[in-house]
Design an enzyme around this catalytic site. Structure first.
Site, short mmCIF file in Angstrom:
data_model
loop_
_atom_site.label_atom_id
_atom_site.label_comp_id
_atom_site.label_asym_id
_atom_site.label_seq_id
_atom_site.Cartn_x
_atom_site.Cartn_y
_atom_site.Cartn_z
CE1 TYR A 1 11.93 10.44 -5.55
CE2 TYR A 1 12.05 12.19 -4.41
CZ TYR A 1 11.46 11.05 -4.35
OH TYR A 1 10.61 10.65 -3.59
N GLY B 1 0.66 -1.11 -0.24
CA GLY B 1 -0.13 0.06 -0.19
C GLY B 1 0.77 1.09 0.08
N GLY C 1 -1.52 -4.68 -11.26
CA GLY C 1 -2.60 -5.54 -11.19
C GLY C 1 -3.59 -5.63 -12.21
#
Ligand code: FAD
Length: 564
Positions: free
Chosen positions: A485, A149, A279
């Site tokens: 980044y 998560g 997924g």
């Protein structure tokens, strides 16, 4: 290949707290970092000494939608994984709703949650995953695989308005290193293993995966593969797309198996279709990964450069040289200022960084303190190898007027890198947004991408009438370019925080594309970056991805709506 879970039920599966990063009771504090509060005041106009600290709502004040699962389907799920491993508990459902992007955190902290999964299941092994998938297909339900998560691309949430039952399939009990083929340096590992757990099991056998994303403590192997993740030492070990050689993916009616082969000409590569599929093509249950003997030396050295241009050039030359460091990282001047401001005022190296020694040294060299850039270079391998790598890098650093300051700051950086994510929750408590966007671009375009993102962020801050902050570092070098980044922050106003966030985030993402970068180097697409995918891979590329999902999953069972 069915490997039984070590625990009978899901009570040992670790989750992050529902409202933020990491575990309850751990947080960021600034009281021991004297330069931090003045820094934040200047950067985002928030006075940490007087700001009222917001507390997350008590969980029972959350507006959690009811679970929509029929008794028949619930019974089918319990038949598949056992009574103790199926739940519609509100806390479980909220924990499984979001990742940890700023958008996720703002929404969950607001207490208004539009859609959660209806039911969370914790299978013990691949056979149980298959039973859950088949039961869900028979019931016309949606399945969203759940790793740690930790994603920040909106890859997990059920689509608002989804009327079918949504199952969050938590892989947490599939957490074992199954076997290591020592001849080949290949390890079979279950997809739900969290970074520290799998690394500990490999260490016991004398091996390492070498994949250390900043989210390492709370993310899983399956999640890394599903989002095309990249770890800090990727310069040596490769990104997860290189590391993951073999895969087992549960799909309706059976398991797709990709054997671990060092390289193959069987294109198009199905392995590459699964990597980054978020997924949408099925549930990854097992990954065979390249592993390495634990190196004799794992050192991170720090260097300073007089400015960003010289730091960037040095990183490019290192990538072209015979040196093969494990980490090449250089912060721009703003991020260097931030790093120095978050140093503790204690002793030793921290004092060296935050005190007067360093500035005096740099002034003596004629450097402007506002321009200096901090760099970390990692060396891993045998003693002689690490020494040789460092000698090559030292010569390049010298050529670009850089200065080595030893291992001290590298040790500090290594220790605190997994704590930094807590800073975002702290800023939210203080009424400010802090978030990240990352990209990769060829060396010839990196400076333009950097400056373009800065200009775009400033434009967005101006539009919102705010003092805002942006900073950046280069990490993950490749032969042809590198990852940049960016971290940005600003104080929320009275209006909709997500709308304000969108103004800044969208401007930065568009600047990546406009200046020759990609929309994401290692966070994936999800819902967050999906609007820019066509500009990144062309309409033809998006068509191909859509066709793949449409034919592989015609009913939209697996995590529908993500990526395209
Ligand atoms: P989740 O968030 O649970 O899931 C992500 C996606 O993968 C979802 O679409 C989910 O359905 C799918 N998925 C998960 N498991 C499976 C499975 N077994 N089968 C099929 N699909 C699956 N990322 C980096 O690459 N490098 C970094 O350095 C890094 N640093 C981070 C720092 C912070 C503070 C945060 C918040 C995030 C960071 N991330 C980083 C992003 C995140 O950690 C990665 O995207 C990570 O790979 C997600 O893994 P997870 O196990 O948490 O997956």
């Amino acid at each position: 290949t069915d490997e039984k879970a070590t625990s009978a039920d899901h009570s040992t599966v670790k989750h992050m707290k529902w409202w933020g990063w990491g575990v309850e009771g751990v947080g960021f504090h600034h009281e021991d970092k004297p330069d931090f509060a003045p820094f934040v005041l200047k950067a985002v106009d928030v006075d940490l000494w007087t700001a009222t600290k917001a507390q997350p709502l008590p969980f029972d004040k959350l507006d959690v939608p009811d679970s929509n699962v029929s008794p028949e389907f619930f019974a089918a799920l319990t038949a598949a994984v056992g009574d103790d491993n199926v739940t519609s508990d509100a806390m479980d459902r909220v924990v499984h709703t979001f990742g940890k992007s700023l958008r996720d955190l703002v929404r969950v902290r607001s207490g208004k949650i539009e859609r959660t999964p209806d039911v969370v299941v914790y299978p013990a092994d691949e056979a149980q995953v298959q039973s859950v998938v088949d039961a869900a297909v028979a019931a016309g339900a949606v399945i969203i695989p759940f790793g740690g998560g930790s994603n920040i691309a909106g890859s997990l949430e059920p689509i608002v308005g989804e009327t079918r039952t949504v199952v969050s399939l938590d892989l947490g009990r599939l957490n074992r290193v199954i076997e290591v083929d020592a001849d080949s340096g290949l390890a079979r590992i279950q997809a739900g293993a969290l970074g520290p757990d799998l690394e500990a099991q490999l260490t016991e056998r004398g091996w390492t995966l070498g994949h250390f994303p900043d989210s390492f403590t709370h993310s899983t192997l399956g999640g890394w593969v599903a989002t095309r993740s990249s770890g800090m030492q990727s310069d040596k070990y490769g990104d997860i797309a290189d590391i993951a050689r073999g895969l087992r993916v549960v799909r309706p009616g059976g398991t797709l198996v990709i054997r671990a082969i060092p390289s193959a000409s069987t294109g198009p590569s199905v392995r590459e279709m699964i990597v980054g599929s978020e997924g949408r093509l099925g549930v990854i249950t097992e990954v065979t990964v390249q592993v390495h003997r634990i190196p004799e030396k794992r050192d991170i050295y720090a260097y300073f450069f007089p400015n960003w241009a010289t730091g960037l050039k040095a990183m490019q030359e290192i990538s072209e040289s015979d040196a093969a460091p494990s980490i090449t990282r250089v912060s721009d001047a703003r991020e260097t200022g931030f790093s120095l401001a978050t140093s503790k005022a204690s002793k030793g190296m921290s004092k060296f960084l935050s005190g007067t020694v360093l500035p005096t040294l740099m002034k003596r060299k004629g450097w402007n303190l506002d321009d200096i850039c901090l760099s970390f270079i990692g060396y891993e391998g045998g003693e002689a190898h690490a020494k040789r790598q460092k000698a090559i890098v030292d010569a390049i650093v010298k050529k670009h007027n850089g200065m080595g300051v030893g291992k001290g700051p590298g040790v500090l950086y290594d220790q605190k890198k997994f704590d930094t994510p807590y800073l975002r929750d702290f800023l939210l408590d203080m009424g400010a947004a802090g978030d990240v966007s990352e990209t990769a671009a060829p060396w010839s375009k990196l400076a333009a991408v950097h400056d373009g993102a800065y200009a775009a962020a400033q434009g967005a801050f101006d539009k919102l009438g705010k003092v805002g902050w942006i900073m950046s570092h280069l990490s993950h070098s490749y032969h042809s370019g590198a990852c940049l980044y960016f971290t940005f922050a600003f104080k929320f106003g009275e209006g909709d925080p997500i709308a304000e966030y969108d103004v800044v985030k969208s401007a930065i993402q568009q600047a990546f594309i406009d200046n020759g970068g990609t929309i994401s180097h290692h966070h994936g697409v999800g819902l967050e970056h999906s609007p820019w995918l066509e500009q990144d891979i062309s309409a033809g590329g998006v068509d191909l991805v859509k066709s793949l999902f449409a034919s592989a999953d015609p009913d939209g069972t697996f995590n529908p709506g993500k990526i395209v």
